[in-house]
Enzyme design. Structure first.
Site, PDB file in Angstrom:
ATOM      1  N   GLY A   7      42.092  25.315  46.726  1.00  0.00           N
ATOM      2  CA  GLY A   7      40.556  25.114  46.875  1.00  0.00           C
ATOM      3  C   GLY A   7      40.265  24.424  48.512  1.00  0.00           C
ATOM      4  CE1 TYR A   8      37.491  30.017  51.079  1.00  0.00           C
ATOM      5  CE2 TYR A   8      39.481  29.882  49.379  1.00  0.00           C
ATOM      6  CZ  TYR A   8      38.200  30.586  49.765  1.00  0.00           C
ATOM      7  OH  TYR A   8      38.412  31.794  49.070  1.00  0.00           O
ATOM      8  N   GLY A   9      36.622  25.148  49.588  1.00  0.00           N
ATOM      9  CA  GLY A   9      35.263  25.525  49.829  1.00  0.00           C
ATOM     10  C   GLY A   9      34.495  24.208  48.545  1.00  0.00           C
ATOM     11  CB  SER A  10      32.233  23.774  46.200  1.00  0.00           C
ATOM     12  OG  SER A  10      32.642  25.431  44.976  1.00  0.00           O
ATOM     13  CD  GLU A  87      35.004  29.607  43.676  1.00  0.00           C
ATOM     14  OE1 GLU A  87      36.026  29.546  44.445  1.00  0.00           O
ATOM     15  OE2 GLU A  87      34.113  28.948  42.901  1.00  0.00           O
TER      16      GLU A  87
END
Length: 234
Positions: A7-10, A87
């Site tokens: 995970g790199y966003g929310s 996603e």
């Protein structure tokens, strides 16, 4: 049965699914960019939000969190179905190596799934592409959707990176520009309550990370159509 997802966003601060382990670390040869449209979570088709995707760049690193899901096939399938719905703006699932801070040359995990998007406006309807900083900031400052406003997505990402000790200049610079846009629209008598209103104070840039780099390439998984977006972002 077990799989890992990065995970790199929310997903970095609100995974939203059951997992067995969370590990902080980074992936190589990718950088975070705000080039993807969100029309169901924090924006609308008429006024899309800007959210994170990954752009390939040799030598770059991207910090975030890897989540382990382990159990019977039904538990694994349930988590992946949730992720694919959430996603849905991302049209690819890519396998990457995942590194921890204490060892930048030997991956801690291999075959970690990361959701990415094709950087092509014709083949990917959600891809917005890059834009001037001021233009992106105004779009983020004013976009709203069923899950909340676009600026909170950015500020929460900024906070999450700060909490793991790996702030990112691009995120800080964009967040500071959004604060300027918001500040312009706030009457002078209310500017002293920016923190109360949920608008964080301006942050300083931190400079580029210095991580020894060992180039590696991982394959892209077979693509398949994903369902339409549903409102489940943080």
């Amino acid at each position: 049965m077990v799989f890992w997802v990065f995970g790199y966003g929310s997903l970095a601060w609100n995974p939203g699914f059951e997992y067995d382990e969370k590990v902080i670390g980074y992936i190589k040869d990718y950088r975070r960019v705000f080039d993807l449209a969100c029309i169901d979570h924090r924006g609308t088709p008429e006024h899309p939000a800007r959210t994170c995707t990954l752009e390939q760049k040799e030598g770059a690193i991207c910090w975030g969190a890897a989540y382990r899901v382990e159990g019977d096939p039904e538990r694994e399938r349930s988590a992946m179905e949730y992720l694919e719905r959430r996603e849905c703006e991302y049209d690819q699932k890519t396998l990457v190596n995942f590194y921890k801070e204490e060892d930048s040359l030997q991956p801690a995990l291999t075959g970690v799934i990361v959701f990415t998007s094709t950087p092509d406006k014709e083949s990917n309807k959600y891809y917005l592409g890059p834009a001037p900083l001021e233009e992106m900031a105004r779009q983020i400052a004013t976009a709203n959707g069923p899950c909340g406003n676009n600026r909170d997505y950015l500020f929460l990402l900024e906070k999450a990176l700060s909490q793991i000790g790996h702030e990112e200049d691009m995120v800080i610079e964009l967040a500071n520009e959004v604060r300027k846009v918001l500040d312009e629209g706030i009457p002078k008598e209310r500017k002293s309550v920016l923190e109360i209103e949920g608008i964080p104070k301006e942050r300083k840039l931190v400079g580029p990370p210095h991580i020894p780099h060992n180039k590696s390439h991982m394959p892209t998984l077979q693509l398949h159509p994903l369902p339409e977006a549903i409102a489940m972002d943080s």
